[in-house]
Design an enzyme around this catalytic site. Structure first.
Site, PDB file in Angstrom:
ATOM      1  N   ARG A  76      82.851  13.450  49.552  1.00 17.59           N
ATOM      2  CA  ARG A  76      82.039  12.865  50.602  1.00 17.59           C
ATOM      3  C   ARG A  76      82.470  11.422  50.839  1.00 17.59           C
ATOM      4  O   ARG A  76      82.724  10.679  49.894  1.00 17.59           O
ATOM      5  CB  ARG A  76      80.545  12.929  50.237  1.00 17.59           C
ATOM      6  CG  ARG A  76      79.950  14.334  50.400  1.00 17.59           C
ATOM      7  CD  ARG A  76      79.897  14.707  51.877  1.00 17.59           C
ATOM      8  NE  ARG A  76      79.439  16.063  52.120  1.00 17.59           N
ATOM      9  CZ  ARG A  76      80.232  17.110  52.291  1.00 17.59           C
ATOM     10  NH1 ARG A  76      81.534  16.974  52.195  1.00 17.59           N
ATOM     11  NH2 ARG A  76      79.732  18.288  52.552  1.00 17.59           N
ATOM     12  N   GLU A 113      82.752   9.342  60.628  1.00 24.08           N
ATOM     13  CA  GLU A 113      83.592  10.414  61.162  1.00 24.08           C
ATOM     14  C   GLU A 113      83.142  10.767  62.576  1.00 24.08           C
ATOM     15  O   GLU A 113      81.937  10.827  62.839  1.00 24.08           O
ATOM     16  CB  GLU A 113      83.509  11.650  60.255  1.00 24.08           C
ATOM     17  CG  GLU A 113      84.093  11.430  58.873  1.00 24.08           C
ATOM     18  CD  GLU A 113      84.129  12.697  58.027  1.00 24.08           C
ATOM     19  OE1 GLU A 113      83.860  13.798  58.578  1.00 24.08           O
ATOM     20  OE2 GLU A 113      84.435  12.601  56.836  1.00 24.08           O
ATOM     21  N   HIS A 155      89.192  15.556  57.676  1.00 24.40           N
ATOM     22  CA  HIS A 155      88.107  16.365  57.121  1.00 24.40           C
ATOM     23  C   HIS A 155      88.361  17.866  57.360  1.00 24.40           C
ATOM     24  O   HIS A 155      87.536  18.581  57.926  1.00 24.40           O
ATOM     25  CB  HIS A 155      86.750  15.976  57.710  1.00 24.40           C
ATOM     26  CG  HIS A 155      85.603  16.363  56.823  1.00 24.40           C
ATOM     27  ND1 HIS A 155      84.381  15.731  56.848  1.00 24.40           N
ATOM     28  CD2 HIS A 155      85.494  17.322  55.854  1.00 24.40           C
ATOM     29  CE1 HIS A 155      83.561  16.287  55.962  1.00 24.40           C
ATOM     30  NE2 HIS A 155      84.223  17.266  55.350  1.00 24.40           N
TER      31      HIS A 155
END
Length: 310
Positions: free
Chosen positions: A227, A256, A275
């Site tokens: 994370r 993000e 990601h």
């Protein structure tokens, strides 16, 4: 008939793999919270991509009993006011194959300096030299969950010595040792490679700060596939700029999508992937059996797999 919401970016793809639920559920497809609001009041079960869920949708789902996420992480749901009576389960473990393969790609790209290899190919340079190995090195996995265990098993084939750092577990398959999080900095100082897989919480917020990077070996390679907010971005930037560590790879970020003007993009020694750790070309094949099995558990009143507490 159970009212089931499937909230995903392309819900029709996964819906086709859930056809065996026909006759037991009324399936509602949505690609956004706004679209899901039309049926929110009758939804009893929601299968969701957590990043798509908004507080307004949660508040409107008065009959909701269970949320099943399509991701391993559930932290986007934390601030949404989900009632304590609603069960929440994750898809932890489903993503293990692609997560492990991404981490191998990240480590080998950093270790073998792939950018320089490609530069030499473009320049038609023949310049052989010693090749650094994974074999015999020491890997620290921070976060001993399902993905961490799968990674530990797989890296054994490369001849790595594997240590874990965990807030609760003290032994698991594939690990030579597991140390408590209170000993994290000592463990960092002994590792050649550090892979972060811990979930996000108040306890893990900026777990990797200036002191953590200072505890690492100068040649250590750091990978965050867990994370984004577990790593203090400014501390990582400073560590790389000062050559305090050997290099880093990030698949997750505090913000993000990563802004185009972020200093991370051009930081020497840093590999960025957007990601994609949980992505695969066969994800629906991977996740559908898990969803069907957990739905059967729910209908039968059996314990749910991957039950989490928000």
């Amino acid at each position: 008939m159970i009212e089931l919401l499937l909230l995903d970016r392309k819900p029709e793809i996964l819906a086709a793999r859930l056809a065996s639920l026909e006759g037991r559920v009324r399936l509602h497809l949505a690609s956004s919270s706004e679209q899901a609001m039309a049926v929110a009041g009758k939804v009893e079960v929601a299968i969701v991509m957590p990043q798509l869920v908004q507080r307004e949708l949660v508040a409107a789902m008065g009959k909701l009993q269970w949320i099943q996420t399509l991701s391993a992480g559930v932290d986007p749901l934390l601030p949404l006011g989900i009632p304590a009576s609603v069960k929440v389960t994750s898809a932890a473990g489903v993503h293990a194959p692609q997560m492990c393969e991404l981490i191998f790609f990240q480590l080998l790209t950093l270790l073998r300096n792939s950018r320089e290899v490609l530069r030499r190919q473009d320049a038609h340079e023949w310049k052989p030299g010693p090749q650094p190995l994974l074999w015999g090195k020491r890997l620290l996995i921070v976060g001993v969950g399902k993905i961490g265990v799968e990674l530990a098993k797989r890296v054994q084939a490369f001849g790595l010595h594997v240590t874990g750092a965990s807030g609760g577990r003290r032994e698991a398959d594939g690990f030579d040792a597991i140390r408590p999080m209170e000993e994290l900095h000592a463990a960092l100082g002994e590792a050649d490679f550090i892979v972060v897989l811990t979930p996000y919480s108040e306890k893990t917020h900026h777990l990797f700060d200036e002191a953590a990077f200072a505890a690492m070996r100068p040649a250590a390679l750091f990978v965050n596939a867990g994370r984004g907010k577990v790593v203090k971005q400014e501390a990582l930037i400073a560590a790389l700029q000062a050559k305090q560590i050997g290099g880093a790879a990030l698949d997750v970020f505090e913000t993000e999508p990563l802004p185009a003007d972020s200093p991370l993009w051009d930081l020497p020694g840093l590999l960025i992937t957007p990601h994609v750790g949980g992505y695969s070309d066969i994800f629906t094949d991977q996740v559908a059996p898990f969803l069907l099995a957990n739905f059967a558990n729910w209908q039968a009143g059996r314990p749910l797999e991957n039950l989490v507490r928000l």
